[in-house]
Write a protein that holds these residues in place. Sequence first.
Motif, PDB file in Angstrom:
ATOM      1  N   GLU A 231       0.825  -1.210   0.000  1.00 37.28           N
ATOM      2  CA  GLU A 231       0.000   0.000   0.000  1.00 37.28           C
ATOM      3  C   GLU A 231       0.857   1.257   0.000  1.00 37.28           C
ATOM      4  N   ALA A 232       2.150   1.107  -0.115  1.00 35.27           N
ATOM      5  CA  ALA A 232       3.063   2.247  -0.209  1.00 35.27           C
ATOM      6  C   ALA A 232       3.673   2.380  -1.594  1.00 35.27           C
ATOM      7  N   ARG A 233       4.036   1.221  -2.206  1.00 33.44           N
ATOM      8  CA  ARG A 233       4.741   1.311  -3.479  1.00 33.44           C
ATOM      9  C   ARG A 233       4.693  -0.011  -4.223  1.00 33.44           C
ATOM     10  N   LEU A 234       5.003   0.069  -5.525  1.00 35.33           N
ATOM     11  CA  LEU A 234       5.236  -1.096  -6.368  1.00 35.33           C
ATOM     12  C   LEU A 234       6.646  -0.946  -6.924  1.00 35.33           C
ATOM     13  N   VAL A 235       7.445  -2.003  -6.790  1.00 35.60           N
ATOM     14  CA  VAL A 235       8.838  -1.956  -7.238  1.00 35.60           C
ATOM     15  C   VAL A 235       9.064  -3.005  -8.319  1.00 35.60           C
ATOM     16  N   LEU A 236       9.709  -2.582  -9.397  1.00 32.00           N
ATOM     17  CA  LEU A 236      10.074  -3.452 -10.502  1.00 32.00           C
ATOM     18  C   LEU A 236      11.584  -3.405 -10.687  1.00 32.00           C
ATOM     19  N   GLU A 237      12.196  -4.583 -10.773  1.00 29.46           N
ATOM     20  CA  GLU A 237      13.631  -4.670 -11.040  1.00 29.46           C
ATOM     21  C   GLU A 237      13.827  -5.087 -12.494  1.00 29.46           C
ATOM     22  N   ALA A 238      14.558  -4.272 -13.247  1.00 27.89           N
ATOM     23  CA  ALA A 238      14.790  -4.532 -14.673  1.00 27.89           C
ATOM     24  C   ALA A 238      16.241  -4.912 -14.888  1.00 27.89           C
ATOM     25  N   ALA A 239      16.464  -5.971 -15.677  1.00 26.72           N
ATOM     26  CA  ALA A 239      17.815  -6.414 -16.000  1.00 26.72           C
ATOM     27  C   ALA A 239      17.878  -6.767 -17.481  1.00 26.72           C
ATOM     28  N   PHE A 240      18.850  -6.206 -18.183  1.00 22.53           N
ATOM     29  CA  PHE A 240      19.057  -6.513 -19.595  1.00 22.53           C
ATOM     30  C   PHE A 240      19.944  -7.748 -19.735  1.00 22.53           C
ATOM     31  N   ASP A 241      19.732  -8.486 -20.814  1.00 22.98           N
ATOM     32  CA  ASP A 241      20.540  -9.694 -21.025  1.00 22.98           C
ATOM     33  C   ASP A 241      21.991  -9.353 -21.327  1.00 22.98           C
ATOM     34  N   ARG A 242      22.232  -8.152 -21.796  1.00 15.38           N
ATOM     35  CA  ARG A 242      23.590  -7.672 -22.037  1.00 15.38           C
ATOM     36  C   ARG A 242      23.564  -6.152 -21.937  1.00 15.38           C
ATOM     37  N   PRO A 243      24.696  -5.510 -21.648  1.00 18.10           N
ATOM     38  CA  PRO A 243      24.707  -4.054 -21.529  1.00 18.10           C
ATOM     39  C   PRO A 243      24.185  -3.385 -22.800  1.00 18.10           C
ATOM     40  N   ARG A 244      23.341  -2.397 -22.613  1.00 15.39           N
ATOM     41  CA  ARG A 244      22.739  -1.697 -23.742  1.00 15.39           C
ATOM     42  C   ARG A 244      23.316  -0.294 -23.832  1.00 15.39           C
ATOM     43  N   ALA A 245      23.539   0.161 -25.060  1.00 20.14           N
ATOM     44  CA  ALA A 245      24.036   1.510 -25.309  1.00 20.14           C
ATOM     45  C   ALA A 245      22.917   2.347 -25.909  1.00 20.14           C
ATOM     46  N   GLY A 246      22.890   3.622 -25.562  1.00 24.17           N
ATOM     47  CA  GLY A 246      21.890   4.527 -26.106  1.00 24.17           C
ATOM     48  C   GLY A 246      20.690   4.655 -25.194  1.00 24.17           C
ATOM     49  N   ALA A 247      19.551   5.019 -25.787  1.00 25.17           N
ATOM     50  CA  ALA A 247      18.322   5.227 -25.020  1.00 25.17           C
ATOM     51  C   ALA A 247      17.753   3.883 -24.564  1.00 25.17           C
ATOM     52  N   PHE A 248      17.632   3.687 -23.254  1.00 23.55           N
ATOM     53  CA  PHE A 248      17.212   2.396 -22.713  1.00 23.55           C
ATOM     54  C   PHE A 248      15.916   2.456 -21.917  1.00 23.55           C
ATOM     55  N   ALA A 249      15.407   3.647 -21.644  1.00 27.51           N
ATOM     56  CA  ALA A 249      14.159   3.789 -20.885  1.00 27.51           C
ATOM     57  C   ALA A 249      13.616   5.198 -21.097  1.00 27.51           C
ATOM     58  N   ALA A 250      12.337   5.368 -20.787  1.00 24.94           N
ATOM     59  CA  ALA A 250      11.715   6.680 -20.917  1.00 24.94           C
ATOM     60  C   ALA A 250      10.503   6.766 -20.005  1.00 24.94           C
ATOM     61  N   LEU A 251      10.167   7.994 -19.623  1.00 28.47           N
ATOM     62  CA  LEU A 251       8.912   8.290 -18.939  1.00 28.47           C
ATOM     63  C   LEU A 251       8.069   9.159 -19.859  1.00 28.47           C
ATOM     64  N   ARG A 252       6.788   8.810 -19.949  1.00 29.10           N
ATOM     65  CA  ARG A 252       5.854   9.576 -20.782  1.00 29.10           C
ATOM     66  C   ARG A 252       4.669   9.959 -19.917  1.00 29.10           C
ATOM     67  N   SER A 253       4.294  11.244 -19.967  1.00 25.21           N
ATOM     68  CA  SER A 253       3.234  11.715 -19.082  1.00 25.21           C
ATOM     69  C   SER A 253       2.575  12.949 -19.667  1.00 25.21           C
ATOM     70  N   MET A 254       1.794  13.650 -18.826  1.00 25.27           N
ATOM     71  CA  MET A 254       1.000  14.789 -19.283  1.00 25.27           C
ATOM     72  C   MET A 254       1.178  15.974 -18.344  1.00 25.27           C
ATOM     73  N   TYR A 255       1.307  17.171 -18.942  1.00 19.57           N
ATOM     74  CA  TYR A 255       1.336  18.417 -18.183  1.00 19.57           C
ATOM     75  C   TYR A 255       0.612  19.492 -18.983  1.00 19.57           C
ATOM     76  N   VAL A 256      -0.450  20.044 -18.412  1.00 24.42           N
ATOM     77  CA  VAL A 256      -1.122  21.222 -18.978  1.00 24.42           C
ATOM     78  C   VAL A 256      -0.784  22.430 -18.125  1.00 24.42           C
ATOM     79  N   THR A 257      -1.089  22.331 -16.822  1.00 28.67           N
ATOM     80  CA  THR A 257      -0.696  23.327 -15.825  1.00 28.67           C
ATOM     81  C   THR A 257      -0.323  22.571 -14.557  1.00 28.67           C
TER      82      THR A 257
END
Length: 318
Positions: A231-257
């Motif tokens: 009831e406080a949080r959800l945690v996800l652990e992400a692991a790649f099969d090999r080291p990745r170069a470049g853009a590997f994650a992103a957040l997408r959201s909304m802002y009006v004001t």
Amino acid sequence: MRSRPEGRGAAALALLAVLAGPARAGPIGVAVANGTTPTACAETDNVSLVLSAPAVSGLRIEARHPAYVGTLAIDSTAPDFTACDMTKDPAVPAAAPLAGPRRVTLYETPELWLVGFTFPAFWRAAATPVRVGGRTFQGLHLVQLWVWHKERAEEVLVVYPPDGYWRARPLPPAHLRAVAYGTSFLLGPVEDAGRPVVNLKEIAFDPAAKAFTLAFAAGGSARLAMTELSEARLVLEAAFDRPRAGAFAALRSMYVTEANADVARLAWRTGAGTGWREAKVTTFSGAADVTALWAGRVVPSAHNTSAPDMVLDRFAGP
């Protein structure tokens, strides 16, 4: 014939390496780029934060309730299409004509179940198969993970296979019946397809481990495991099969004001250890060597008021 001393030393070092197990990845800092643009439509993902690094092997993704959640007596979760024009959005019909959404159960126990949906149309074709055990499901636009908590069903995690978007939320606090989804995250090689996407070759789910394996169309894979749900949080652990170069994650959201946003503020720490820095999402100019990133709100919003803050941290290198 006597062994050479350096031979014995090398053997001892090799034995120590075996006993110690594989080398652990060390913490690293990553770059965060801000592609946020203005909008008047509360249903447009105009907030775009893309994370990149020369080589990254894993990270932690956390959805936690906003600091003000305990003050909420009324929640606002309804969509707001004021000032929105969706007429030019792409709409790819489902493979088979549908009059309405089609629902299929992918996996089910009394405590946990996975559900898939196919819609009459979506902005991208549903070409990513979803595999659970020996069964493979085609044509899904949305997959939901549900759990049983306090005598009721709670939806806690969703993924859209056609574009690689995920949403997560903790279990609702005791005084709220439910909480809203808000910010989406992407995991894997982020590409531009008119908006940021991760192209997936396949998604597989392991119910025992509460983990998803993502096979990327560009090659390689990642494992995304739910390691904490409360009831406080959800945690996800992400692991790649090999080291990745470049853009590997992103957040997408909304802002009006500030009062109409799913993300209004950012805070981040860097490897320099100088504490947290803060900025509005509209004025953040990007940062390097980021070891932790928080994206959320400090005042209640008229849109998705109870939606969680997102934290990305524990970036690991090879």
